[in-house]
Motif scaffolding. Sequence first.
Motif, mmCIF file in Angstrom:
data_model
loop_
_atom_site.group_PDB
_atom_site.id
_atom_site.type_symbol
_atom_site.label_atom_id
_atom_site.label_comp_id
_atom_site.label_asym_id
_atom_site.label_seq_id
_atom_site.Cartn_x
_atom_site.Cartn_y
_atom_site.Cartn_z
ATOM 1 N N ASP A 174 0.865 -1.184 0.000
ATOM 2 C CA ASP A 174 0.000 0.000 0.000
ATOM 3 C C ASP A 174 0.900 1.232 0.000
ATOM 4 O OD1 ASP A 174 -1.794 2.043 0.390
ATOM 5 O OD2 ASP A 174 -2.668 1.215 2.229
ATOM 6 N N ASP A 175 1.035 1.846 -1.170
ATOM 7 C CA ASP A 175 1.930 2.998 -1.302
ATOM 8 C C ASP A 175 1.513 4.179 -0.429
ATOM 9 O OD1 ASP A 175 3.608 1.651 -3.033
ATOM 10 O OD2 ASP A 175 2.784 2.582 -4.848
ATOM 11 N N SER A 176 0.255 4.242 -0.032
ATOM 12 C CA SER A 176 -0.171 5.353 0.825
ATOM 13 C C SER A 176 0.523 5.292 2.190
ATOM 14 C CB SER A 176 -1.691 5.371 0.999
ATOM 15 O OG SER A 176 -2.132 4.270 1.770
ATOM 16 N N VAL A 177 0.906 4.097 2.630
ATOM 17 C CA VAL A 177 1.660 3.958 3.876
ATOM 18 C C VAL A 177 3.032 4.610 3.717
ATOM 19 C CG1 VAL A 177 2.692 2.318 5.497
ATOM 20 C CG2 VAL A 177 0.427 1.858 4.525
ATOM 21 N N ALA A 178 3.677 4.354 2.594
ATOM 22 C CA ALA A 178 4.986 4.960 2.319
ATOM 23 C C ALA A 178 4.861 6.469 2.150
ATOM 24 C CB ALA A 178 5.603 4.338 1.073
ATOM 25 N N GLU A 179 3.806 6.910 1.494
ATOM 26 C CA GLU A 179 3.596 8.352 1.323
ATOM 27 C C GLU A 179 3.437 9.038 2.673
ATOM 28 O OE1 GLU A 179 0.212 8.412 -1.281
ATOM 29 O OE2 GLU A 179 1.437 7.956 -3.052
ATOM 30 N N ARG A 180 2.728 8.396 3.590
ATOM 31 C CA ARG A 180 2.556 8.966 4.935
ATOM 32 C C ARG A 180 3.884 9.010 5.673
ATOM 33 N NH1 ARG A 180 1.285 12.648 8.075
ATOM 34 N NH2 ARG A 180 0.813 12.061 10.197
ATOM 35 N N ALA A 181 4.696 7.968 5.526
ATOM 36 C CA ALA A 181 6.019 7.959 6.160
ATOM 37 C C ALA A 181 6.880 9.099 5.626
ATOM 38 C CB ALA A 181 6.705 6.618 5.926
ATOM 39 N N ILE A 182 6.805 9.357 4.336
ATOM 40 C CA ILE A 182 7.573 10.453 3.724
ATOM 41 C C ILE A 182 7.063 11.794 4.246
ATOM 42 C CG2 ILE A 182 8.105 11.639 1.557
ATOM 43 C CD1 ILE A 182 8.025 8.786 0.232
ATOM 44 N N TRP A 194 9.266 16.294 10.173
ATOM 45 C CA TRP A 194 10.361 16.196 11.143
ATOM 46 C C TRP A 194 11.534 17.071 10.712
ATOM 47 C CZ3 TRP A 194 15.351 14.071 10.752
ATOM 48 C CH2 TRP A 194 16.018 13.893 11.971
ATOM 49 N N VAL A 195 11.904 17.010 9.421
ATOM 50 C CA VAL A 195 13.011 17.819 8.905
ATOM 51 C C VAL A 195 12.678 19.303 9.004
ATOM 52 C CG1 VAL A 195 14.257 18.449 6.793
ATOM 53 C CG2 VAL A 195 14.026 16.040 7.431
ATOM 54 N N LYS A 196 11.470 19.678 8.623
ATOM 55 C CA LYS A 196 11.071 21.089 8.702
ATOM 56 C C LYS A 196 11.089 21.581 10.147
ATOM 57 C CE LYS A 196 8.271 21.287 4.508
ATOM 58 N NZ LYS A 196 6.905 21.436 3.963
ATOM 59 N N VAL A 253 19.986 17.080 3.143
ATOM 60 C CA VAL A 253 18.605 17.190 3.608
ATOM 61 C C VAL A 253 17.738 16.126 2.935
ATOM 62 C CG1 VAL A 253 16.577 18.689 3.730
ATOM 63 C CG2 VAL A 253 18.859 19.642 4.132
ATOM 64 N N LEU A 254 17.913 15.938 1.642
ATOM 65 C CA LEU A 254 17.157 14.913 0.921
ATOM 66 C C LEU A 254 17.436 13.525 1.487
ATOM 67 C CD1 LEU A 254 17.589 16.173 -2.747
ATOM 68 C CD2 LEU A 254 15.505 16.235 -1.370
ATOM 69 N N GLU A 255 18.693 13.241 1.754
ATOM 70 C CA GLU A 255 19.058 11.940 2.319
ATOM 71 C C GLU A 255 18.496 11.797 3.735
ATOM 72 O OE1 GLU A 255 20.728 8.124 2.012
ATOM 73 O OE2 GLU A 255 20.375 9.648 0.476
ATOM 74 N N ALA A 256 18.473 12.883 4.486
ATOM 75 C CA ALA A 256 17.895 12.844 5.838
ATOM 76 C C ALA A 256 16.405 12.531 5.771
ATOM 77 C CB ALA A 256 18.129 14.168 6.563
ATOM 78 N N VAL A 257 15.691 13.110 4.814
ATOM 79 C CA VAL A 257 14.266 12.819 4.648
ATOM 80 C C VAL A 257 14.085 11.337 4.312
ATOM 81 C CG1 VAL A 257 12.200 13.260 3.247
ATOM 82 C CG2 VAL A 257 13.638 15.165 3.970
ATOM 83 N N LEU A 258 14.921 10.821 3.414
ATOM 84 C CA LEU A 258 14.829 9.413 3.027
ATOM 85 C C LEU A 258 15.083 8.487 4.210
ATOM 86 C CD1 LEU A 258 14.458 7.359 0.730
ATOM 87 C CD2 LEU A 258 16.911 7.566 0.299
ATOM 88 N N LEU A 287 22.963 13.650 9.483
ATOM 89 C CA LEU A 287 22.922 14.412 8.231
ATOM 90 C C LEU A 287 22.408 15.834 8.460
ATOM 91 C CD1 LEU A 287 21.603 11.574 5.948
ATOM 92 C CD2 LEU A 287 23.747 12.817 5.582
ATOM 93 N N LEU A 288 21.373 15.972 9.276
ATOM 94 C CA LEU A 288 20.859 17.319 9.544
ATOM 95 C C LEU A 288 21.807 18.131 10.405
ATOM 96 C CD1 LEU A 288 17.010 17.071 9.941
ATOM 97 C CD2 LEU A 288 18.357 17.870 8.021
ATOM 98 N N GLU A 289 22.488 17.496 11.334
ATOM 99 C CA GLU A 289 23.466 18.221 12.147
ATOM 100 C C GLU A 289 24.611 18.732 11.276
ATOM 101 O OE1 GLU A 289 24.655 16.033 15.627
ATOM 102 O OE2 GLU A 289 22.587 15.838 16.291
ATOM 103 N N ALA A 290 24.927 18.013 10.192
ATOM 104 C CA ALA A 290 25.963 18.477 9.273
ATOM 105 C C ALA A 290 25.538 19.770 8.579
ATOM 106 C CB ALA A 290 26.265 17.400 8.224
ATOM 107 N N VAL A 291 24.256 19.919 8.354
ATOM 108 C CA VAL A 291 23.736 21.116 7.689
ATOM 109 C C VAL A 291 23.445 22.232 8.693
ATOM 110 C CG1 VAL A 291 21.817 22.027 6.311
ATOM 111 C CG2 VAL A 291 22.757 19.769 5.803
ATOM 112 N N LEU A 292 22.856 21.860 9.838
ATOM 113 C CA LEU A 292 22.347 22.860 10.774
ATOM 114 C C LEU A 292 23.232 23.104 11.990
ATOM 115 C CD1 LEU A 292 18.624 21.721 10.724
ATOM 116 C CD2 LEU A 292 19.590 23.754 9.631
ATOM 117 N N GLY A 293 24.169 22.229 12.243
ATOM 118 C CA GLY A 293 24.994 22.377 13.436
ATOM 119 C C GLY A 293 24.288 21.828 14.656
#
Length: 126
Positions: free
Chosen positions: A24-32, A38-40, A57-62, A89-95
């Motif tokens: 069910d791809d909607s499960v994956a869409e919800r996870a994304i 979370w990233v925002k 950032v893209l890799e962190a979302v994945l 990954l986010l700490e590398a971008v945001l500190g």
Amino acid sequence: MIVTVDELKEDVGASVYRMLTQDDDSVAERAIEKALVWVKAKFARCGREPDLQNEFVLEAVLKRAAYELWSMSEAEGKAEDKKEDAEVLLEAVLGGCASDSSNSNTVNINPYVVVKNPPSDWHGFE
């Protein structure tokens, strides 16, 4: 969508994807979607606008989306490494302001390195 279902499926592997989503791809869409929120939130905590084109950032979302898939199956312990990867990954971008271990509510935007011009009487290493 910033990260696609196909990218998430490739990251976790087809058989694991089928197990976690029941195809069910909607499960994956919800996870994304949850991973993106979370990233925002991490960017907002640091007082910055999210850069959704940045490769870290893209890799962190994945990675976070993979963690969210496992979490939806109540087996997030199997994906702690994905959660930690996303945080690094986010700490590398945001500190340090992106870190959950920070006890401070203040925004830390101090650089890790400062480069200064040498004094005018300095003539290099001898």
